[in-house]
Design a protein around this motif. Sequence first.
Motif, mmCIF file in Angstrom:
data_model
loop_
_atom_site.group_PDB
_atom_site.id
_atom_site.type_symbol
_atom_site.label_atom_id
_atom_site.label_comp_id
_atom_site.label_asym_id
_atom_site.label_seq_id
_atom_site.Cartn_x
_atom_site.Cartn_y
_atom_site.Cartn_z
ATOM 1 N N MET A 91 0.840 -1.195 0.000
ATOM 2 C CA MET A 91 0.000 0.000 0.000
ATOM 3 C C MET A 91 0.882 1.255 0.000
ATOM 4 S SD MET A 91 -2.911 1.124 2.782
ATOM 5 C CE MET A 91 -3.821 -0.402 2.504
ATOM 6 N N THR A 92 0.610 2.171 -0.926
ATOM 7 C CA THR A 92 1.399 3.392 -1.033
ATOM 8 C C THR A 92 1.103 4.331 0.132
ATOM 9 O OG1 THR A 92 1.381 3.248 -3.448
ATOM 10 C CG2 THR A 92 1.942 5.378 -2.480
ATOM 11 N N ALA A 93 2.161 4.848 0.735
ATOM 12 C CA ALA A 93 1.995 5.780 1.842
ATOM 13 C C ALA A 93 1.433 7.099 1.319
ATOM 14 C CB ALA A 93 3.315 6.009 2.552
ATOM 15 N N LEU A 94 0.595 7.731 2.123
ATOM 16 C CA LEU A 94 0.087 9.048 1.765
ATOM 17 C C LEU A 94 1.200 10.079 1.842
ATOM 18 C CD1 LEU A 94 -2.463 10.631 1.011
ATOM 19 C CD2 LEU A 94 -2.916 10.936 3.443
ATOM 20 N N LEU A 95 1.948 10.041 2.922
ATOM 21 C CA LEU A 95 3.118 10.899 3.114
ATOM 22 C C LEU A 95 4.275 10.031 3.586
ATOM 23 C CD1 LEU A 95 1.988 14.169 4.961
ATOM 24 C CD2 LEU A 95 3.390 14.089 2.900
ATOM 25 N N GLU A 96 5.476 10.322 3.102
ATOM 26 C CA GLU A 96 6.633 9.573 3.584
ATOM 27 C C GLU A 96 7.902 10.395 3.407
ATOM 28 O OE1 GLU A 96 7.512 6.031 1.347
ATOM 29 O OE2 GLU A 96 6.737 6.907 -0.512
ATOM 30 N N SER B 79 6.580 7.081 7.454
ATOM 31 C CA SER B 79 5.511 6.842 6.482
ATOM 32 C C SER B 79 4.166 6.977 7.173
ATOM 33 C CB SER B 79 5.646 5.452 5.857
ATOM 34 O OG SER B 79 5.534 4.433 6.832
ATOM 35 N N LEU B 80 3.193 7.419 6.409
ATOM 36 C CA LEU B 80 1.867 7.714 6.945
ATOM 37 C C LEU B 80 0.814 7.171 5.994
ATOM 38 C CD1 LEU B 80 -0.175 9.278 8.737
ATOM 39 C CD2 LEU B 80 0.322 11.287 7.354
ATOM 40 N N LEU B 81 -0.044 6.282 6.492
ATOM 41 C CA LEU B 81 -1.135 5.746 5.690
ATOM 42 C C LEU B 81 -2.394 6.581 5.892
ATOM 43 C CD1 LEU B 81 -0.678 1.899 6.274
ATOM 44 C CD2 LEU B 81 0.120 3.282 4.346
ATOM 45 N N ALA B 82 -3.217 6.641 4.884
ATOM 46 C CA ALA B 82 -4.427 7.452 4.928
ATOM 47 C C ALA B 82 -5.391 6.941 5.989
ATOM 48 C CB ALA B 82 -5.107 7.445 3.563
#
Length: 290
Positions: free
Chosen positions: A1-6, A27-30
Motif C-alpha cells: 500500500m502506497t503511503a500518503l506521506l513519507e 511513512s503515513l497511511l491514509a
Amino acid sequence: MTALLETEQVEYNYPDGNSGLRGINFSLLAGRKIAVVGANGAGKSTLFLHLNGLLKPRRGVVRFRGKPIDYSRRGLRELRSHVGLVFQDPDAQLFSASVEQDISFGPLNMGLPEAEVRRRVNAAMAATGITELRHRPVHALSYGQKKRVCIAGVAAMRPQVIILDEPLAWLDPAGAKSILDLLEQLNQEGTTIVMSLHQMDIVARWSDEVVLLDQGQRLFQGAPRELFARQDLLTQAGLELPWPMALYQALAERSILPPPNELKGAELPMDQESLLPLIEQAWLSHKESK
C-alpha cells in the motif's frame, strides 16, 4: 500500500549548523491517527515543516502520494491544499482582522468560487464550534478559541492530512478534550490526523500509531502498546508510561493486582477503562476472602 506521506533518509541542518533531522524515515497511511512523541528538541516540529514543504531537506526526499514534493510555488500550493499544518502558537498563524476573514484566506487562495468559499467557511466554523465568533477580531479571542480558528482555517481547505504541532499545549482539561473531540470527528469524516503530544495517556487512548523521535532520528514507529512495552526506548527518549500502566505496575509490585503473567490473556491496561476492572476484581476477591 502506497503511503500518503513519507520521508526517506531526510536530513536537515539549522542555519547555525546544528542537526535537526538525521536520516528520518517516516511513512503515513491514509485515515490514521498518528501521535509523534519525543522530548523537546527531538525534531517533531522540524519534521512537520518538511511534510508541509515549509522546509526543504538538505538530503533525502519527502513524498506525497508516492511522488517527490515539487518545491515550485505552484507545487507547494497544490501540496498545501492536501496537507494542512496547524502551528503550536496560534498567533503565528492568525493574521486577518476577523475570524471569518482568517478562515476564508486558504480557500480564496485556492481560487475557489465565492459561493464555495462561503460554504466551506460556514462548514468549518460549524465543525469547530466557532460560528458565533464569525465577526470577532482574532486578537480578542481566548487561546483555545484561537486554536479552533487555526484548525478551522486548515479544515476549510479540505486537506487529506491535518498536521498539528502540540495542539493541546497550554489548554486546560476541558479545552484539551474539546480539541480531541474535534479531531476525532474530523478523522471519522476521513481526514488523516498527525499531531505531536507529550501526554502519554492521551497517546495510549487516542492514537492508532505512534512515532518516537530522539535527537532528530526515528527510534520507533508502530502501535502504542508496542512502544510502551519498550522501557529501553522510553528511558532513552525521557518519556514515561501512561499513568494507568504505571499505576498497574506499582500495584502489581505490591501484590495488590495480579502480575502480567497472571492476567489470563488480558493485555496490560493502557487506559482507565481497562485498569478499573482489574482493581474491581481484586477488591471483590479481597472481600470474598474475608
